[in-house]
Design a protein around this motif. Structure first.
Motif, PDB file in Angstrom:
ATOM      1  N   UNK A 159       0.874  -1.172   0.000  1.00 20.09           N
ATOM      2  CA  UNK A 159       0.000   0.000   0.000  1.00 20.09           C
ATOM      3  C   UNK A 159       0.914   1.226   0.000  1.00 20.09           C
ATOM      4  N   UNK A 160       0.800   2.048  -1.050  1.00 22.31           N
ATOM      5  CA  UNK A 160       1.718   3.190  -1.166  1.00 22.31           C
ATOM      6  C   UNK A 160       0.989   4.487  -0.816  1.00 22.31           C
ATOM      7  N   UNK A 161       1.510   5.202   0.172  1.00 22.11           N
ATOM      8  CA  UNK A 161       0.912   6.476   0.603  1.00 22.11           C
ATOM      9  C   UNK A 161       1.612   7.631  -0.106  1.00 22.11           C
ATOM     10  N   UNK A 162       0.812   8.626  -0.490  1.00 22.30           N
ATOM     11  CA  UNK A 162       1.391   9.862  -1.007  1.00 22.30           C
ATOM     12  C   UNK A 162       0.415  10.997  -0.724  1.00 22.30           C
ATOM     13  N   UNK A 163       0.918  12.072  -0.103  1.00 23.93           N
ATOM     14  CA  UNK A 163       0.126  13.273   0.183  1.00 23.93           C
ATOM     15  C   UNK A 163      -1.186  12.947   0.911  1.00 23.93           C
ATOM     16  N   UNK A 164      -1.131  12.048   1.883  1.00 24.94           N
ATOM     17  CA  UNK A 164      -2.303  11.768   2.709  1.00 24.94           C
ATOM     18  C   UNK A 164      -3.345  10.901   2.029  1.00 24.94           C
ATOM     19  N   UNK A 165      -2.992  10.288   0.905  1.00 21.15           N
ATOM     20  CA  UNK A 165      -3.943   9.407   0.231  1.00 21.15           C
ATOM     21  C   UNK A 165      -3.252   8.112  -0.176  1.00 21.15           C
ATOM     22  N   UNK A 166      -4.079   7.128  -0.549  1.00 18.76           N
ATOM     23  CA  UNK A 166      -3.499   5.906  -1.086  1.00 18.76           C
ATOM     24  C   UNK A 166      -3.219   6.125  -2.556  1.00 18.76           C
ATOM     25  N   UNK A 167      -1.911   6.161  -2.904  1.00 19.89           N
ATOM     26  CA  UNK A 167      -1.556   6.417  -4.306  1.00 19.89           C
ATOM     27  C   UNK A 167      -1.786   5.170  -5.140  1.00 19.89           C
ATOM     28  N   UNK A 168      -1.484   4.002  -4.554  1.00 19.62           N
ATOM     29  CA  UNK A 168      -1.658   2.759  -5.298  1.00 19.62           C
ATOM     30  C   UNK A 168      -1.487   1.581  -4.359  1.00 19.62           C
ATOM     31  N   UNK A 169      -2.015   0.417  -4.787  1.00 30.25           N
ATOM     32  CA  UNK A 169      -1.671  -0.833  -4.125  1.00 30.25           C
ATOM     33  C   UNK A 169      -1.094  -1.741  -5.191  1.00 30.25           C
ATOM     34  N   UNK A 170       0.146  -2.188  -4.983  1.00 31.14           N
ATOM     35  CA  UNK A 170       0.802  -3.016  -5.990  1.00 31.14           C
ATOM     36  C   UNK A 170       1.273  -4.311  -5.336  1.00 31.14           C
ATOM     37  N   UNK A 171       1.817  -5.219  -6.139  1.00 27.61           N
ATOM     38  CA  UNK A 171       2.401  -6.418  -5.549  1.00 27.61           C
ATOM     39  C   UNK A 171       3.864  -6.500  -5.975  1.00 27.61           C
ATOM     40  N   UNK A 172       4.681  -7.190  -5.203  1.00 27.19           N
ATOM     41  CA  UNK A 172       6.099  -7.344  -5.559  1.00 27.19           C
ATOM     42  C   UNK A 172       6.263  -8.055  -6.897  1.00 27.19           C
ATOM     43  N   UNK A 173       5.240  -8.815  -7.322  1.00 25.85           N
ATOM     44  CA  UNK A 173       5.361  -9.544  -8.585  1.00 25.85           C
ATOM     45  C   UNK A 173       5.182  -8.626  -9.783  1.00 25.85           C
ATOM     46  N   UNK A 174       4.255  -7.652  -9.660  1.00 25.27           N
ATOM     47  CA  UNK A 174       3.930  -6.824 -10.817  1.00 25.27           C
ATOM     48  C   UNK A 174       4.791  -5.561 -10.911  1.00 25.27           C
ATOM     49  N   UNK A 175       5.378  -5.135  -9.800  1.00 21.89           N
ATOM     50  CA  UNK A 175       6.126  -3.878  -9.810  1.00 21.89           C
ATOM     51  C   UNK A 175       7.519  -4.076  -9.220  1.00 21.89           C
ATOM     52  N   UNK A 176       8.447  -3.218  -9.661  1.00 14.85           N
ATOM     53  CA  UNK A 176       9.805  -3.269  -9.125  1.00 14.85           C
ATOM     54  C   UNK A 176       9.951  -2.233  -8.012  1.00 14.85           C
ATOM     55  N   UNK A 177      11.078  -2.301  -7.300  1.00 22.33           N
ATOM     56  CA  UNK A 177      11.324  -1.298  -6.265  1.00 22.33           C
ATOM     57  C   UNK A 177      11.339   0.100  -6.863  1.00 22.33           C
ATOM     58  N   UNK A 178      11.930   0.222  -8.035  1.00 21.39           N
ATOM     59  CA  UNK A 178      11.987   1.540  -8.673  1.00 21.39           C
ATOM     60  C   UNK A 178      10.587   2.063  -8.977  1.00 21.39           C
ATOM     61  N   UNK A 179       9.699   1.171  -9.409  1.00 22.36           N
ATOM     62  CA  UNK A 179       8.317   1.578  -9.679  1.00 22.36           C
ATOM     63  C   UNK A 179       7.680   2.137  -8.398  1.00 22.36           C
ATOM     64  N   UNK A 180       7.880   1.402  -7.315  1.00 23.74           N
ATOM     65  CA  UNK A 180       7.254   1.815  -6.052  1.00 23.74           C
ATOM     66  C   UNK A 180       7.777   3.180  -5.616  1.00 23.74           C
ATOM     67  N   UNK A 181       9.106   3.351  -5.713  1.00 24.39           N
ATOM     68  CA  UNK A 181       9.690   4.640  -5.315  1.00 24.39           C
ATOM     69  C   UNK A 181       9.142   5.747  -6.214  1.00 24.39           C
ATOM     70  N   UNK A 182       8.971   5.453  -7.467  1.00 27.83           N
ATOM     71  CA  UNK A 182       8.449   6.457  -8.399  1.00 27.83           C
ATOM     72  C   UNK A 182       7.023   6.862  -8.017  1.00 27.83           C
ATOM     73  N   UNK A 183       6.217   5.870  -7.610  1.00 25.92           N
ATOM     74  CA  UNK A 183       4.837   6.201  -7.221  1.00 25.92           C
ATOM     75  C   UNK A 183       4.841   7.004  -5.910  1.00 25.92           C
ATOM     76  N   UNK A 184       5.721   6.607  -4.970  1.00 30.18           N
ATOM     77  CA  UNK A 184       5.842   7.317  -3.692  1.00 30.18           C
ATOM     78  C   UNK A 184       6.150   8.795  -3.896  1.00 30.18           C
ATOM     79  N   UNK A 185       7.050   9.082  -4.869  1.00 29.65           N
ATOM     80  CA  UNK A 185       7.493  10.457  -5.060  1.00 29.65           C
ATOM     81  C   UNK A 185       6.644  11.195  -6.071  1.00 29.65           C
TER      82      UNK A 185
END
Lengths: 328, 255
Positions: B224-250
């Motif tokens: 579950x990825x938080x950004x600016x007080x909201x849920x930006x996305x929910x992903x799984x380790x299978x479908x996304x890479x660490x870089x993807x997650x960091x990109x969504x976070x920022x």
């Protein structure tokens, strides 16, 4: 720290580790050591008459040290032990001398001591003031107030009920005062509370890590309050014991009670940082102080040396505690 | 994924939390499913800890709903949440070092002896607590020295293991872990992650708040990825890479 512990998941601790890990073994060896030395240098030391005197001399500090142990286990310290106990002797003595019923007078005095504990506990837990400062303040207030009540001087208290604790009974050749029996009874009761009940376990947990205790849902403040209230009650009982030993209410008495009770607790292996130690150690510690004073007196040594030796013992005990904490 | 529509244990709908002019949570949704490890990640100030605090009753939401097993709940404080079956593990080691392992596992929930000894004399049942502690640690496959050793004789990882096991032992619904490995070394972190896995395998869902991406990708089922007080996305380790997650976070990318 040691990797071996990971693999021996099923082996229980060995017997020697258990014995050496028991905190009261060190103090017990010290106590036995002193007894051996005094017995070898003076044949009178081991006489049953002398041994019963040692017990009688240990009673008041021994009982005060129970309350002191409870407070120190919560990482506090109680500097009002002596003052609260004197409060009990003065109030009970004064009321009886004014013609009130002795049972009610003593009961009221013990209640007042308990209330003093409640006040200390309330300030420590409610306002979160340091126990050192709170009890120092209560010491000052009580000392002044008691001198005012008793108009400065000591007065005799002659009442069979107030002196009841001084009555004796014979056990073989051994003369025991009721006070000695009460002391052992109190040790047994509070030992049970500390070691066999949830209340006692939470006393240790709070002294160990008050924040962790709060996080697991222990009502830390209410628990602290109960510790100080129980300590006050015990100091009140000690007041009755004191009147049984000396039928005299003296506002200037027990000035060394703070130091002596802390000495008994610390020599007994209870940590001043809280959460470690226990009552068996304190009983041994109180006996060490009693044996030391008695043995040195029998040997005809100046009483000043007694304080000096006690002082050295306290420092050694605290140093050992510090060292063991730093290692872990 | 949604085919079987798995049971949702804990849910937050459109939760808002404001402090004066500051909006900490801006309509966040949250969903923990049965039997999963859900990681919650986000930059500092994204609302991670406020979200967790509203879930554990430490903070009251300004608006929005929280549902436990589908029923709305209003926790007045952390104790309320605990009574409802939610246990929390904190990053600082919340143990009493001089007490032994069994005493720590049962701290605040000690068992009393049966019969008069327990009811009248309030005697603890130390033997049963030791036995249950041994059994629980065995079930969790967490290796520890004998159960009557003081916790201070353990390594940092083993100590945190005791805190985690305590939560697992008493949680009826779920366990929330707030940076449980932040104070630990690599090998000790591994021990605790293994423990979290076996808690999930026993059927208890886990919410894991962590800054450590490799750890998150190691054990989380969903992120579950938080950004600016909201849920930006929910992903799984299978479908996304660490870089993807960091990109969504920022905010550099969207899911």
């Amino acid at each position: 720290m040691n990797t071996a512990t990971v693999s021996d998941a099923e082996t229980p601790r060995s017997l020697t580790a258990r014995i050496l890990g028991t905190p009261s073994v060190g103090p017990l060896l010290v106590l036995l050591g002193f007894c051996v030395i005094f017995a070898l240098t003076n044949p009178r030391f081991l006489a049953t008459h002398n041994l019963s005197i040692i017990l009688q001399q240990t009673v008041i500090i021994g009982v005060l040290a129970i309350g002191q142990t409870l407070v120190i286990l919560t990482a506090g310290i109680d500097l009002a032990v002596g003052a609260i106990c004197v409060l009990g002797t003065i109030v009970a003595g004064k009321l009886v001398n004014l013609g009130y019923d002795p049972v009610l007078s003593m009961g009221f005095a013990i209640l007042l001591c308990t209330a003093a504990g409640l006040a200390a506990g309330g300030l420590v837990s409610g306002l979160r003031l340091p126990p050192f400062i709170v009890t120092l303040g209560i010491l000052g207030i009580l000392t002044a107030a008691l001198r005012l009540i008793s108009e400065g001087g000591a007065f005799p208290v002659r009442d069979p009920f107030l002196a009841w604790m001084g009555n004796t009974m014979k056990l073989g050749g051994f003369v025991l005062t009721y006070g000695v029996l009460i002391m052992f009874t109190l040790y047994a009761i509070v030992w049970y509370l500390l070691n066999q009940t949830k209340w006692g376990r939470h006393v240790y947990a709070i002294g160990n890590n008050a924040e962790a205790a709060r996080l697991v849902g222990i009502p830390v403040r209410r628990h602290l309050l109960s510790v100080y209230v129980l300590a006050g009650l015990i100091y009140g009982i000690a007041a009755w014991l004191a009147l049984g030993r000396i039928p005299n209410a003296d506002p200037n008495a027990m000035q060394s009670a703070n130091l002596d009770s802390i000495t008994a607790v610390v020599i007994g292996g209870t940590s001043l940082f809280g959460g470690r130690g226990g009552l068996i150690g304190t009983l041994i510690g109180a006996l060490i102080v009693g044996v030391l004073r008695n043995g040195l007196t029998l040997a005809g040594i100046d009483p000043l040396w007694q304080d000096l030796v006690t002082g050295i013992l306290v420092i050694i005990a605290v140093a050992l505690d510090q060292m063991s904490r730093r290692r872990s | 994924m949604a085919d079987h529509s798995p049971h949702v244990v804990l849910e937050a709908r459109n939760v808002v939390k404001t402090y004066g002019h500051v909006t900490a949570l801006d309509g966040v949704d949250f969903e923990l499913r049965a039997g999963e490890i859900l990681a919650v990640v986000g930059d500092n100030g994204a609302g991670k800890s406020t979200l967790i605090k509203t879930l554990t009753g430490a903070v009251h939401p300004t608006s929005g709903d929280i549902l436990l097993d589908g029923a709305p709940v209003h926790f007045k404080g952390p104790l309320d949440a605990r009574h409802a079956g939610i246990e929390t593990v904190y990053q600082d080691l919340a143990v009493a070092p001089a007490l032994d392992i069994a005493a720590n596992l049962f701290l605040g929930r000690e068992l009393r002896a049966p019969g008069l000894l327990g009811s009248l004399f309030r005697r603890l049942d130390k033997k049963r607590m030791r036995e249950e502690a041994r059994r629980a640690m065995g079930e969790l496959k967490f290796r520890l020295p004998a159960i009557d050793n003081p916790v201070e004789s353990l390594s940092g990882g083993q100590r945190q293991g005791v805190a985690v096991a305590r939560a697992a032992l008493f949680a009826r619904k779920l366990v929330i872990m707030d940076e449980p490995t932040a104070a630990l070394g690599v090998r000790e972190t591994g021990q605790v992650l293994e423990l979290i896995r076996s808690i999930r395998d026993r059927g208890l869902p886990v919410v894991l708040i962590s800054h450590n991406m490799p750890n998150v990708f190691d054990i989380a089922d969903r992120i579950h990825i938080m950004r600016l007080g909201r849920r930006a996305a929910v992903v799984t380790p299978k479908t996304h890479s660490m870089n993807d997650v960091v990109a969504i976070m920022t905010g550099a990318a969207t899911a």
